[in-house]
Every structure is written in C-alpha cells, then in structure tokens.
Design an enzyme around this catalytic site. Structure first.
Site, PDB file in Angstrom:
ATOM      1  N   GLY A  15     -31.619  10.160 -21.914  1.00  0.00           N
ATOM      2  CA  GLY A  15     -31.299   9.777 -20.534  1.00  0.00           C
ATOM      3  C   GLY A  15     -32.441  10.026 -19.557  1.00  0.00           C
ATOM      4  O   GLY A  15     -33.486  10.575 -19.908  1.00  0.00           O
ATOM      5  N   LEU A  17     -32.942  12.139 -17.114  1.00  0.00           N
ATOM      6  CA  LEU A  17     -33.415  13.518 -16.993  1.00  0.00           C
ATOM      7  C   LEU A  17     -33.833  14.075 -18.350  1.00  0.00           C
ATOM      8  O   LEU A  17     -34.892  14.698 -18.475  1.00  0.00           O
ATOM      9  CB  LEU A  17     -32.328  14.413 -16.384  1.00  0.00           C
ATOM     10  CG  LEU A  17     -32.663  15.912 -16.324  1.00  0.00           C
ATOM     11  CD1 LEU A  17     -33.938  16.159 -15.510  1.00  0.00           C
ATOM     12  CD2 LEU A  17     -31.506  16.715 -15.755  1.00  0.00           C
ATOM     13  N   ASP A  49     -22.278  13.544 -31.646  1.00  0.00           N
ATOM     14  CA  ASP A  49     -21.088  13.347 -30.829  1.00  0.00           C
ATOM     15  C   ASP A  49     -20.686  14.721 -30.288  1.00  0.00           C
ATOM     16  O   ASP A  49     -20.171  15.563 -31.026  1.00  0.00           O
ATOM     17  CB  ASP A  49     -19.968  12.749 -31.690  1.00  0.00           C
ATOM     18  CG  ASP A  49     -18.641  12.662 -30.923  1.00  0.00           C
ATOM     19  OD1 ASP A  49     -18.635  12.954 -29.711  1.00  0.00           O
ATOM     20  OD2 ASP A  49     -17.627  12.306 -31.548  1.00  0.00           O
ATOM     21  N   ALA A  73     -24.009  13.994 -19.734  1.00  0.00           N
ATOM     22  CA  ALA A  73     -22.846  13.978 -18.838  1.00  0.00           C
ATOM     23  C   ALA A  73     -22.522  12.541 -18.488  1.00  0.00           C
ATOM     24  O   ALA A  73     -23.369  11.656 -18.593  1.00  0.00           O
ATOM     25  CB  ALA A  73     -23.147  14.754 -17.558  1.00  0.00           C
ATOM     26  N   THR A 114     -24.464  19.527 -10.487  1.00  0.00           N
ATOM     27  CA  THR A 114     -24.769  18.597  -9.403  1.00  0.00           C
ATOM     28  C   THR A 114     -24.497  19.174  -8.026  1.00  0.00           C
ATOM     29  O   THR A 114     -23.672  20.075  -7.875  1.00  0.00           O
ATOM     30  CB  THR A 114     -23.898  17.332  -9.586  1.00  0.00           C
ATOM     31  OG1 THR A 114     -23.990  16.498  -8.430  1.00  0.00           O
ATOM     32  CG2 THR A 114     -22.431  17.704  -9.763  1.00  0.00           C
ATOM     33  N   ASP A 115     -25.174  18.604  -7.017  1.00  0.00           N
ATOM     34  CA  ASP A 115     -24.885  18.988  -5.631  1.00  0.00           C
ATOM     35  C   ASP A 115     -23.490  18.486  -5.219  1.00  0.00           C
ATOM     36  O   ASP A 115     -22.929  18.950  -4.239  1.00  0.00           O
ATOM     37  CB  ASP A 115     -25.952  18.451  -4.669  1.00  0.00           C
ATOM     38  CG  ASP A 115     -26.125  16.936  -4.720  1.00  0.00           C
ATOM     39  OD1 ASP A 115     -25.617  16.292  -5.666  1.00  0.00           O
ATOM     40  OD2 ASP A 115     -26.792  16.378  -3.815  1.00  0.00           O
ATOM     41  N   TYR A 139     -16.221  13.026 -10.204  1.00  0.00           N
ATOM     42  CA  TYR A 139     -17.462  13.432 -10.871  1.00  0.00           C
ATOM     43  C   TYR A 139     -17.782  14.888 -10.541  1.00  0.00           C
ATOM     44  O   TYR A 139     -17.972  15.726 -11.421  1.00  0.00           O
ATOM     45  CB  TYR A 139     -18.611  12.521 -10.438  1.00  0.00           C
ATOM     46  CG  TYR A 139     -19.972  13.044 -10.811  1.00  0.00           C
ATOM     47  CD1 TYR A 139     -20.315  13.244 -12.148  1.00  0.00           C
ATOM     48  CD2 TYR A 139     -20.917  13.361  -9.823  1.00  0.00           C
ATOM     49  CE1 TYR A 139     -21.567  13.741 -12.499  1.00  0.00           C
ATOM     50  CE2 TYR A 139     -22.161  13.851 -10.173  1.00  0.00           C
ATOM     51  CZ  TYR A 139     -22.481  14.039 -11.504  1.00  0.00           C
ATOM     52  OH  TYR A 139     -23.713  14.542 -11.843  1.00  0.00           O
ATOM     53  N   LYS A 143     -17.731  18.232 -13.071  1.00  0.00           N
ATOM     54  CA  LYS A 143     -18.939  19.046 -13.269  1.00  0.00           C
ATOM     55  C   LYS A 143     -18.661  20.496 -12.871  1.00  0.00           C
ATOM     56  O   LYS A 143     -19.150  21.429 -13.514  1.00  0.00           O
ATOM     57  CB  LYS A 143     -20.121  18.480 -12.476  1.00  0.00           C
ATOM     58  CG  LYS A 143     -20.640  17.150 -13.011  1.00  0.00           C
ATOM     59  CD  LYS A 143     -21.177  17.226 -14.453  1.00  0.00           C
ATOM     60  CE  LYS A 143     -22.459  18.012 -14.556  1.00  0.00           C
ATOM     61  NZ  LYS A 143     -22.983  18.064 -15.946  1.00  0.00           N
TER      62      LYS A 143
END
Length: 319
Positions: A15, A17, A49, A73, A114-115, A139, A143
């Site tokens: 991905g 990142l 997986d 994610a 995440t923020d 989301y 997280k």
C-alpha cells in the site's frame, strides 16, 4: 540486540504507506519482509490473510521478526461505510489477534492509526496523545477500537510497552495511482477542472495536514530502534502521534497544484460549507495532531516541505 540483521515484518506492504515503511527499514539495514493480500509478490511480499490467526501465526514463526509494523487497514472512510463488517474484521479483529500473537512472542508492534479518532470540532485542536478520542465516522471508530484491542492484548500478556499506537493524518507520496492518496487524487480533480464548462466543487472548509509517507516510514524505524533498545519498554509512551505542520484545505492544495502545473482553476469552486447535517459520514474540521510525545522521547519529527515535494514530483502528473 544481536549482531545478526534484525528482521522487520510490514503488513499492508503493497500500500501507499507500507511501501515506504519497507524502504525505510531496508535503508536502516534491517532484513525486511512485507505482507500483502491482493497485490502480494512472493518472496519479498508474502501473501497473508490477516483474518486467519493460524496463517498469521505461521508467518510470524517463519519470519521471526523483532518488529511488526501493522499498516494494513481499510482506510477510505466512504469504503468503510459501504463494508462495515469487512472494515471491523480488518481494523479491529485482525489487529487484536496480531497483537496477541506478537505479545506472546515478545515481538514489538507498531499499529498505524489515524487523526480521525478525534472529532475535529472547531477549537479543539491540536490533540495531544492524552486527549480523549471521539471518532466522527466509522473509519475512525474502527481504528480507535483497533487501538484499544492492540493495547489490551499487550497489557493482558504483561508486555506493556511492547505494542505502540502511531497516529498519522492524511498521507501523500509516491503512488502507483493517484487514487491511492486523498491528496494525490486532487491532481485528477485539477485536470477535470480543465474540461469545458467544468464546475467542480472542492472542500475549502476542513483543514488537513498532508504528511509524506517517506517521513512516516522514517519515524516508524526510529520508533522501532528506540523501543527495541529500551530494556523497560513500559517506561515509554504507548501512544505516539506524527504529523506535518503544513496546513491546507483541499481547495488550497488544488490551488497549489494549479500553480505548479501552470493551469487555470476557473473550473473549480471553493466550497466553504461545513458538514451537511444529513451527511452519513461526518468530516472533522481540524484534527491536528501534536507530535509532543515523539519529541519527548527524542525522535526527529521534521517533515519534507509539501510544496517542494510536489514541485519535484509534478512531472509525473503532466499530460
């Protein structure tokens, strides 16, 4: 640590990142293995997986990493809303089971968060690691639940400090396609705005702090070195935050892109309206993350300059 090359395992290594996290650890001399699912490329990127605890256990057994960086994610807010079950399975359940396996084997784990665990209500930011999360959308919710699941597993195993949360904001960087990043994709919007009679509405309300994936990769490696060389990890913080200080609305990013590309922006309209009371996904206004906890443990929080990076990279987006 012994003198043999230390091994790092990066999930979501294919991905936006993950690819840069792999490079950062390789640059620092680690032996790196990545895992992917749809884009796996053995032997460098193992197909894994994360929903199968047995497969994860087998991979950890084979790779024997000193560090796992969990980048995998479901991270696009709109996609999360369309698949709440799959999102919960990956962001919460798989993160918890990975943490349980790492704790049992004394493997240091960095969970990327995440923020969007914060509501981003006007006047709230900047958020410290001690600020109380209250996610504005599914989301952010998954997280945050993932954060709690990860830390709970390490606490349960008596391994406090072996699992760490790293929260980051919206990311940009080298992309396989602009759609991989909510920032890079704005180049597409700029081109759409060039079409005859275009009237593209672009958000000019929410404040974003676009952060480069290479910088995040470097910080992950620095965190791994710091925690792995600390005997009593419980003395270090369990939650860390990293963010650029460059601030823009999406419309301002488009203005910058237009300037760099030498294109007009007449086909784009700045949308200064906040949240539509009827919108299903509530977007935060400002989720600026404080980097104080990283600075306090001596980690460099410098970031590349957003404008300079795009001036260098814009060639790839010319038509």
């Amino acid at each position: 640590m012994n003198t043999m090359a230390k091994t790092a395992l990066i999930t979501g290594a294919t991905g936006l990142l993950g690819r840069q996290v792999v490079k950062a650890f390789e640059r620092a001399g680690w032996d790196v293995k990545g895992t992917g699912f749809t884009r796996a490329k053995p032997p460098t990127i193992l197909k894994l997986d994360l929903g199968s605890e047995a497969d994860v256990a087998k991979t950890l057994e084979e790779v024997k990493p000193a560090v796992v960086v969990h980048c995998a994610a479901n991270r696009f807010p709109d996609k999360c809303d369309n698949d709440p079950e799959g999102t919960r399975a990956l962001n919460i359940a798989a993160s918890g089971s990975l943490a349980k396996l790492c704790a049992a084997q004394s493997i240091f784990l960095i969970y990327i968060s995440t923020d969007y665990v914060f509501p981003g209500i006007e006047g709230d930011a900047p958020y410290e690691v001690t600020s109380t999360p209250s996610p504005p959308n599914l989301y952010g919710e998954t997280k945050y639940e993932g954060e709690k699941a990860v830390l709970a597993e390490f606490t349960k195993a008596g391994k406090k400090g072996w699992g760490v949360i790293l929260r980051v904001p919206v990311l940009y960087g080298e992309a396989e396609s602009p759609e991989e990043s909510a920032v890079n994709v704005l180049m597409n919007s700029l081109w759409k705005a060039q079409e005859k009679e275009a009237q593209i509405k672009m958000d000019h309300w929410a404040i974003r702090y676009p952060t480069n994936t290479e910088d995040v990769g470097r910080v992950c490696q620095d965190i791994a070195e710091k925690y792995n060389s600390t005997e009593d990890k419980a003395t270090l913080p369990e939650t860390l935050q990293f963010s650029s200080e460059d601030k823009f609305t999406k419309y301002e990013i488009c203005e910058l892109f237009a300037e760099i590309m030498g294109l007009p922006l007449d086909g784009m309209i700045a949308n200064t309206e906040g949240n539509d009371p009827n919108a299903s996904v509530k977007r935060p206004y400002d989720c600026h993350l404080s980097t104080k906890a990283l600075k306090d443990i001596g980690i460099n929080v410098a970031t590349m300059n957003f404008k300079d990076w795009w001036r260098r990279e814009a060639r790839a987006y010319r038509k």
